[in-house]
Motif scaffolding. Structure first.
Motif, short mmCIF file in Angstrom:
data_model
loop_
_atom_site.label_atom_id
_atom_site.label_comp_id
_atom_site.label_asym_id
_atom_site.label_seq_id
_atom_site.Cartn_x
_atom_site.Cartn_y
_atom_site.Cartn_z
N LEU A 164 3.11 5.91 -2.92
CA LEU A 164 4.24 6.67 -3.43
C LEU A 164 4.18 6.84 -4.94
N GLU A 165 3.77 5.79 -5.65
CA GLU A 165 3.64 5.88 -7.10
C GLU A 165 2.55 6.87 -7.49
N GLU A 166 1.43 6.84 -6.74
CA GLU A 166 0.35 7.79 -7.00
C GLU A 166 0.84 9.22 -6.77
N ASN A 167 1.63 9.43 -5.71
CA ASN A 167 2.18 10.76 -5.43
C ASN A 167 3.12 11.22 -6.54
N ARG A 168 3.92 10.29 -7.07
CA ARG A 168 4.81 10.65 -8.17
C ARG A 168 4.02 11.08 -9.41
N MET A 169 2.95 10.35 -9.69
CA MET A 169 2.11 10.71 -10.84
C MET A 169 1.46 12.08 -10.65
N LYS A 194 0.82 -1.21 0.00
CA LYS A 194 0.00 0.00 0.00
C LYS A 194 0.86 1.26 0.00
N VAL A 195 1.97 1.24 0.74
CA VAL A 195 2.86 2.40 0.73
C VAL A 195 3.49 2.58 -0.64
N THR A 196 3.89 1.47 -1.28
CA THR A 196 4.46 1.54 -2.63
C THR A 196 3.46 2.14 -3.61
N ALA A 197 2.20 1.70 -3.52
CA ALA A 197 1.16 2.23 -4.41
C ALA A 197 0.93 3.72 -4.14
#
Length: 429
Positions: A284-289, A279-282
């Protein structure tokens, strides 16, 4: 020479053979509330040495109680440093010396774990590992050792696992007295910075897993340590690394705190501890996008802002001059400046921005003007009016920290006249 009885017992009956004040002057007595140093003929108090801190506890009789805050070694003496809590203590009196047993117990856990960790480090990293210093306290242990590189996560995990395996084996901790030469010939390791006498204590743990010379206090069995956890690994000098760790009750409390924190994070993510990493990985990816999308929007906003501002420029002696207050962060201001430079051509541009109560400025001068006008000169003239300071290249300068936002508009309005005056000063008579 003071007889040390702390290996066998936690208390002792003894005679006071010396009393000193905090400056080291000899006294006949101490009164209630006074601080000082007391020396006994025998004591169970361990004096700080070999990385292990000194014991605390009490020296007491029917007439007085002396609270020992620390124990130090001076020559063959053990100095009980502290304060007389009650009564009057006199030279030659008899007292019961009793250490803080729980504090000593925790120190022993950490000290014994230090020996196991030293052996584990050599097993994982190699025989080049040598102790370069240590601290053994009731709440933690610190161990400095020779190693050229930061330890990798898997190496730290291996060291922690090896130590805990020795703890779970619950082997006896054996002490043998022998000559220094015999001890070294038997394979025992001598520790960095220690001074050894003719006879030394050889401490063996794990049936030979760790064999070291040590005068400190230790557990009776490795299982007494309970649990070992590494909390930090850092570099302190070229080729010297430091590990900090905890054992026993401290390790259990640290583990419980970690569990509580992990469960709290899982709750915030509306998941379980098992899927926290995913969930943290997802997230972080959402934040990058979102960050990339925001950056694109800021670039478009900066371009639009620059296009709108270009129409507000004024001409001074054939030069486009624009000074305006704008919104945005440092990156977007640069994008706005670049847009304005491309639209205005030969130009002097000053952009002002207020964030909270602080003023920042950005100035640009087209390169064909830098022989006559320079951006740092513009920024100094405007910045002085708002309390901002800075500098930069001939074609671009910044200033920040302005503490007079109310003066910003007036400062910007002065730019055209400043350009006009500067150009006038350069006209040949």
């Amino acid at each position: 020479k003071v007889e040390f009885t702390g290996y066998e017992s936690e208390s002792a009956e003894a005679t006071i053979t010396g009393i000193f004040d905090s400056e080291g002057s000899a006294l006949d007595s101490l009164d209630e509330g006074e601080s000082g140093v007391v020396v006994l003929e025998r004591t169970p108090f361990y004096g700080e040495s070999g990385g292990q801190i000194g014991d605390s506890g009490t020296l007491s009789n029917e007439a007085a109680t002396f609270t020992v805050e620390d124990t130090q070694i001076s020559g063959d003496q053990r100095l009980h440093v502290g304060r007389l809590s009650s009564g009057k203590m006199v030279l030659g009196g008899r007292v019961t010396a009793h250490i803080d047993t729980e504090r000593r117990r925790r120190i022993k856990l950490n000290h014994s774990a230090t020996h196991l960790m030293h052996a584990a480090l050599r097993a994982v990293l190699g025989d080049h590992v040598q102790q370069k210093g240590s601290l053994v306290a009731p709440d933690r242990l610190r161990f400095d050792f020779s190693h050229p590189d930061p330890m990798k996560p898997d190496e730290l995990a291996s060291v922690e696992q090896l130590v805990n395996e020795q703890i779970q084996a619950n082997s006896s901790v054996d002490v043998v007295l022998m000559s220094y030469d015999e001890a070294i010939d038997s394979g025992a390791m001598a520790l960095f910075g220690e001074k050894y006498g003719a006879q030394v204590r050889v401490l063996t743990m794990g049936g030979g897993y760790s064999v070291e010379l040590c005068g400190g206090t230790h557990v009776q069995r490795t299982g007494d340590i309970g649990l070992f956890r590494i909390t930090a690994e850092t570099g302190i000098a070229a080729g010297i690394r430091r590990i900090e760790a905890i054992t026993g009750p401290g390790a259990l409390a640290w583990t419980a705190e970690t569990e509580t924190l992990l469960n709290a994070v899982a709750g915030l993510l509306k998941g379980s501890r098992l899927d926290v990493a995913d969930k943290v990985t997802a997230l972080l990816e959402e934040n990058r996008m979102l960050g990339r999308e925001l950056s694109g929007l800021q670039q478009r906003l900066a371009a639009d802002q620059g296009a709108d501002l270009a129409d507000r420029s004024v001409e001074v002696a054939g030069i486009n001059v624009l000074a305006a207050r704008v919104e945005g962060d440092g990156k977007s201001l640069m994008q706005t400046l670049d847009t304005l430079k491309s639209k205005l051509g030969t130009a002097v541009i000053v952009l002002g921005h207020v964030d909270g109560e602080k003023v920042s400025l950005l100035a640009g001068v087209s390169k064909d003007l830098t022989d006559r006008l320079k951006a740092p000169e513009v920024i100094d003239a405007v910045g002085a009016q708002v309390g901002a300071k800075g500098g930069g290249r001939p074609d671009m300068a910044r200033a920040g920290g302005g503490d007079r936002p109310e003066a910003l508009q007036g400062a910007l309005d002065s730019v055209a006249d400043w350009v006009r005056n500067r150009l006038g000063d350069q006209v040949e008579p």
